[in-house]
Motif scaffolding. Structure first.
Motif, short mmCIF file in Angstrom:
data_model
loop_
_atom_site.label_atom_id
_atom_site.label_comp_id
_atom_site.label_asym_id
_atom_site.label_seq_id
_atom_site.Cartn_x
_atom_site.Cartn_y
_atom_site.Cartn_z
N ALA A 80 9.82 1.29 -3.71
CA ALA A 80 8.89 2.88 -3.49
C ALA A 80 8.73 3.30 -3.23
N THR A 81 7.94 4.22 -1.87
CA THR A 81 7.06 4.75 -1.76
C THR A 81 6.80 6.11 -2.69
N VAL A 109 5.02 9.92 -9.61
CA VAL A 109 6.84 10.30 -9.05
C VAL A 109 7.11 9.16 -7.32
N LEU A 110 8.30 8.43 -7.45
CA LEU A 110 8.60 7.76 -6.88
C LEU A 110 9.47 8.80 -5.29
N ALA A 111 9.42 7.63 -4.67
CA ALA A 111 10.55 8.53 -3.47
C ALA A 111 10.51 10.18 -2.81
N GLU A 112 9.14 10.49 -3.41
CA GLU A 112 9.43 12.47 -3.08
C GLU A 112 9.38 12.59 -1.60
N GLY A 113 10.06 13.58 -1.35
CA GLY A 113 10.07 14.35 -0.40
C GLY A 113 9.16 15.13 0.60
N SER A 114 7.85 15.47 0.02
CA SER A 114 6.77 16.32 0.26
C SER A 114 5.39 16.03 -0.14
N GLY A 115 4.94 15.99 1.29
CA GLY A 115 3.68 15.30 0.42
C GLY A 115 3.87 14.13 0.54
N VAL A 171 18.93 1.09 2.33
CA VAL A 171 17.58 2.36 1.87
C VAL A 171 18.05 3.88 1.53
N LYS A 172 18.09 5.02 1.23
CA LYS A 172 17.31 6.09 0.79
C LYS A 172 16.46 6.85 0.84
N ASN A 173 16.51 7.39 1.50
CA ASN A 173 14.90 8.67 1.34
C ASN A 173 15.80 9.87 1.35
N GLU A 174 14.71 10.28 0.60
CA GLU A 174 14.86 12.14 0.10
C GLU A 174 14.55 13.24 1.41
N ILE A 203 1.24 -0.98 -0.34
CA ILE A 203 -0.04 0.06 -0.29
C ILE A 203 0.73 1.25 -0.25
N GLY A 204 1.04 2.38 -1.16
CA GLY A 204 2.00 3.77 -1.24
C GLY A 204 3.08 2.63 -2.19
N TRP A 205 3.50 1.60 -1.72
CA TRP A 205 4.65 1.33 -2.68
C TRP A 205 4.28 0.64 -4.06
N ASP A 206 6.11 1.60 -4.88
CA ASP A 206 5.44 1.39 -6.03
C ASP A 206 6.76 -0.02 -6.88
N ILE A 207 6.51 -0.71 -7.97
CA ILE A 207 7.18 -1.79 -7.92
C ILE A 207 7.43 -1.67 -9.10
#
Length: 753
Positions: A44-45, A640-646, A676-679, A33-37
């Protein structure tokens, strides 16, 4: 025994609910849920479209269209089209200039229960367009449900409820001068025009006065002849015959004459029998006759035709001319072309001839041929050959015999024809139009408005079901009822070459919004899942989801399931449409054609919506009416994957239940390592067999780092199922997941020694 690692880095098969959590393959997921493959080897979220809140357009429209009825939000009532022309602001005469758009113009059409509005330049500088001093552009005449059909640069509007007081409409660009430019009402210089949609046949006046209208005057020698009395009425025709010719090839017999109207696109009405009058022996009066005798070896000469119009009484703007036909009196035989008349160019004997005479004007708004025409020989062209329609059809098009309420609910072009479903129209043996929701009508070739009553397909009529939707792919027409699908091969230009290829029971759609054409084929969705027809046998795309889980995620229970296709990422989006509250949200299923995997998104779209369309660049738009603020909004569906806002909502990823190759053997579990990496800052929680292992707050990392999540107390189990939950603004991408464990030592038993 030494410690070892289990690695998880394949997620692209997506969700699998058809198998037990332990039996799914290594690339499948138990929950997503809320992840993209979309990218193999990574997961990625992704933020919801609503939270992302990227708008392609936001246009203010008139309040409620002036009638207290909001814009329809039924998953499909926003229609997007491409035109070569811009749509200018309406003038006081309700004309909209059609200026050629160098890069084309994307137009959006929206509707409420009676009116239709326009947004022009949807992908540039969007502007709402209305009629002059009105809050709408089109009025279908009464409460109903307008449906819009764009075909070859023209818009057609019908009422899918077929209310008795509604009328179909046409909208397109005209650029022409009829008869003469001396009269302003004859000149249309590149304008968008709207008017009633019909192929109305000529009508004789209820009573005649003066020279009358629709009268053939025989033996009239005045070159101008008997000019018509009523403006915009039937023309008058004059002629005589030679007396001493030897080269006429007309059969010596009695003849009668008929008239048709010709509309834009060479679309022709039914034939109306003209009245006939023959000059009396006194040379001054005329007597009504039923026919006219042509003598042996003689032919028609001195032929002229005259019309009348004014600024207040003009012919339909779509009308381009008319045709005069002739046949033997009383024989019922086919009509043969006598004169082909064009309001712009003039007249000729055959459609393939050059024009023989242009127009002259007698008095204001009265026109006749400058030169008279003679016809030595009958034409080889007939009404049936020119129109593709029998001359005894009850009607040749919607609203062409009687006006109002006739039309379609669904229209779809296939090849050079248009197919119409959910129609109100005539049958071959009815004198009044009726709702025919179990028939499929089709137009003549290249003539979308010519729909003879005999042009219908016999597919399961009177079976208690009705057609709901249609789509086309690879020369096939897929026709959807509620519980049945017909796949018809209509690639052959001749209907005799059409054939039913497949008939699928216990499948169908509850609403026409539930079907979409993509480059992969036709996609449709219902309570049981999602399916595709790609030219062979239909495929159930959602087979690994199952009908129970499919419907559970679409939790609102609405029957309307709009479908959108993101052309750049090859992703399919399926959501719901319904309800009455502006802010209610609906979940969505997402399917990736590249990996054949499904994922979920919670609260992805507003439930009150008009479904999806694509921009020229392939982006997917989600359309919504904001009634409280009188706006129409096009949201860009977020990919748009793994974006930092919203991105603050909780997102869950759950892997298979893994026995690690040794079912029944107890293991000790120590930690989980995530690459892992996160924006942006985020929080990750990792669970094992449903219990929290550890939760970490992570600062932003633009490149992969390894984070270790350790059991506070070593866990023991014969299997392990990992779940990862992301919260916060981070925008997380995970590569490898490593589970560190050690199988417990097997001790040799001495029991029984």
């Amino acid at each position: 025994m030494p410690k070892t690692f289990a690695q998880y880095n394949r997620y692209e098969s997506g969700l699998n609910f058809k198998s037990d959590d332990e039996d799914i393959d290594n690339a499948s997921l138990v929950e997503c849920i809320g992840w993209d493959i979309n990218n193999p080897g990574e997961v990625a979220t992704v933020s919801t479209t609503i939270l992302k809140d990227t708008k392609s357009y936001e246009v203010t429209i008139a309040t409620d269209f002036d009638d207290g009825s909001d814009v329809l939000s039924n998953g499909q009532s926003f229609v997007v089209a491409r035109s070569d022309f811009d749509i200018g602001v309406s003038s006081s005469s309700n004309e909209n200039v059609a200026t050629e758009a160098s890069n084309g113009n994307t137009i959006g059409f929206y509707a409420n229960s009676q009116y239709v509005g326009i947004i022009t330049d949807l992908e540039g500088s969007p502007s709402n367009r209305t009629k002059y001093s009105q809050d709408f552009f089109f009025d279908i005449g009464d409460e109903g449900k307008p449906v819009m059909f764009w075909h070859e640069g023209e818009l057609r509007i019908s009422d899918s409820t077929h209310h008795n007081s509604t009328m179909a409409k046409w909208f397109g660009v005209l650029n022409r001068t009829r008869f003469t430019s001396a009269r302003s009402w004859n000149v249309i210089t590149s304008r968008w025009i709207q008017e009633d949609l019909h192929l109305k046949q000529p009508e004789l006046p209820n009573s005649q006065s003066g020279n009358g209208n629709g009268i053939v005057y025989f033996d009239e020698t005045n070159s101008i002849g008997k000019l018509p009395q009523i403006a915009a009425g039937m023309p008058n025709l004059i002629m005589t015959q030679t007396t001493n010719a030897e080269d006429g090839t007309w059969e010596s017999t009695e003849y009668e004459f008929g008239l048709t109207n010709v509309y834009k696109g060479n679309q022709e009405s039914s034939v109306t029998l003209m009245q006939m009058k023959k000059k009396a022996e006194d040379g001054n009066t005329y007597n009504a006759v039923d026919s006219y005798l042509v003598n042996p070896r003689q032919y028609f000469t001195g032929v002229n035709i005259s019309f009348k119009n004014t600024s207040a009484a003009d012919y339909p703007l779509r009308q381009t001319g008319c045709r005069i036909y002739v046949r033997k009196h009383g024989s019922g035989r086919r009509w043969r072309l006598f004169l082909d008349v064009d309001f712009v160019k003039g007249a000729k004997r055959n459609t393939f001839d050059k024009v023989e005479s242009g127009w002259s004007e007698n008095t204001s708004g009265v026109y006749y041929l400058t030169s008279q025409i003679e016809l030595k020989n009958p034409s080889i062209e007939t009404y049936e050959a020119l129109t593709g329609t029998l001359n005894d059809e009850i009607s040749v098009g919607f609203n062409s015999k009687s006006q109002g309420s006739q039309g379609w609910g669904i229209a779809i072009p296939v090849g050079r024809r248009v197919f119409y479903l959910r129609c109100k129209y005539y049958t071959e043996d009815q004198t009044l139009p009726t709702k025919l929701y179990d028939r499929v009508f089709y137009s003549n070739v290249t003539k979308p408005d010519v729909v003879p009553t005999g042009n219908w397909i016999d597919l399961g009529i009177n079976d208690g079901d009705e057609f709901i939707g249609a789509e086309t792919y690879a020369g096939r027409l897929c026709l959807f009822k509620r519980n049945k699908i017909y796949i018809l091969n209509v690639a052959n230009p001749n209907p005799m070459g059409w054939g039913l290829e497949q008939e699928i029971d216990n499948n169908g759609i509850p609403d026409s919004a539930n079907v979409l054409l993509t480059r992969y084929g036709i996609i449709w969705a219902n309570n049981y899942g999602c399916f595709m027809y790609g030219g062979q046998a239909p495929v159930e795309l959602s087979q690994r989801i199952g009908s129970v889980e499919w419907r559970n995620h679409l939790s609102r229970g609405y029957k309307v399931l709009p479908i959108g296709f993101q052309e750049k990422t090859n992703q399919l989006f399926i959501t719901e449409s319904g309800g009455v509250h502006q802010t209610n949200k609906c979940n969505a299923w997402v399917y990736n054609f590249a990996t054949n995997g499904w994922t979920k998104r919670n609260d992805e779209f507003f439930c009150l919506n008009n479904g999806f369309t694509n921009k020229l660049n392939g982006d997917l738009l989600f359309h919504k009416s904001d009634a409280s603020n009188n706006k129409l909004i096009g949201y860009v569906v977020n990919v748009v994957l793994a974006e930092g806002s919203g991105n603050s909502e909780s997102k869950t990823l759950e892997l298979k239940e893994d026995t690690l190759g040794s079912p029944g053997l107890q293991k000790r579990f120590y930690n989980v390592k995530l690459e892992v990496k996160n924006e942006d800052s985020t929080t990750l929680a990792v669970y094992g067999n449903g219990s929290l292992i550890e939760q970490k707050s992570l600062a932003s990392n633009s490149d992969y780092v390894t984070k270790v999540f350790t059991w506070s107390t070593i866990a023991e189990s014969d299997k392990m199922q990992l779940k990862i939950v992301s919260t916060g603004q981070g925008g997380v991408t995970i590569g490898n997941v490593l589970l560190e464990y050690r199988p417990k030592r097997l001790r040799v038993t001495t029991e029984g020694n």
